[in-house]
Design an enzyme around this catalytic site. Sequence first.
Site, PDB file in Angstrom:
ATOM      1  N   HIS A  58      -7.772   5.733   2.618  1.00  8.66           N
ATOM      2  CA  HIS A  58      -7.134   5.560   1.313  1.00  8.66           C
ATOM      3  C   HIS A  58      -8.015   6.033   0.156  1.00  8.66           C
ATOM      4  O   HIS A  58      -7.563   6.061  -0.992  1.00  8.66           O
ATOM      5  CB  HIS A  58      -6.689   4.108   1.121  1.00  8.66           C
ATOM      6  CG  HIS A  58      -5.393   3.835   1.806  1.00  8.66           C
ATOM      7  ND1 HIS A  58      -5.318   3.556   3.149  1.00  8.66           N
ATOM      8  CD2 HIS A  58      -4.114   3.857   1.347  1.00  8.66           C
ATOM      9  CE1 HIS A  58      -4.055   3.405   3.475  1.00  8.66           C
ATOM     10  NE2 HIS A  58      -3.302   3.585   2.404  1.00  8.66           N
ATOM     11  N   TYR A  77       0.583   1.827  -9.087  1.00  8.08           N
ATOM     12  CA  TYR A  77       0.567   1.419  -7.684  1.00  8.08           C
ATOM     13  C   TYR A  77      -0.844   1.014  -7.295  1.00  8.08           C
ATOM     14  O   TYR A  77      -1.792   1.766  -7.499  1.00  8.08           O
ATOM     15  CB  TYR A  77       1.055   2.592  -6.820  1.00  8.08           C
ATOM     16  CG  TYR A  77       1.159   2.337  -5.338  1.00  8.08           C
ATOM     17  CD1 TYR A  77       1.289   1.074  -4.801  1.00  8.08           C
ATOM     18  CD2 TYR A  77       1.133   3.412  -4.460  1.00  8.08           C
ATOM     19  CE1 TYR A  77       1.397   0.879  -3.440  1.00  8.08           C
ATOM     20  CE2 TYR A  77       1.249   3.235  -3.088  1.00  8.08           C
ATOM     21  CZ  TYR A  77       1.376   1.958  -2.584  1.00  8.08           C
ATOM     22  OH  TYR A  77       1.480   1.765  -1.237  1.00  8.08           O
TER      23      TYR A  77
END
Length: 139
Positions: A58, A77
């Site tokens: 990520h 987000y």
Amino acid sequence: MTAASATAASASTTADGTAAEAARVRHLLDTTAARSPRRSCFLLRVRPDKLADYLEIHQRVWSEMLQALSACGWHDYSLFVDPDTGLVVGYFESDDADAARRAMAATAVNTRWQAEMAQYFQQPDGGTDRILSQYFFLP
């Protein structure tokens, strides 16, 4: 699955097992003024033995995936993790969070990303996001 239907499915009984309490909870969640079609929060469960790899990937999310999220209306987000349990909390905002979820689910890049991520999630359903119901908001 919409946020309401996901929550309804999980709220058929409460922790104490009573249908009446579950119905009361469902009513409160369905009628609260704090509900918002713009905000979405969800849970995932990452395998503890794969957590470092999951976090590392990520740090370099595919640019095509980032572009698709933005194009589908996702913004602000964030992902949060409890490193002791692998519990991941996701949060995003959109003009219409349910529509943004559906749009993202329909993209080819999301299908590829989810296939790649599947190895990191606890089975049988740790990779299926459990959508949480909003019941309080302080603007």
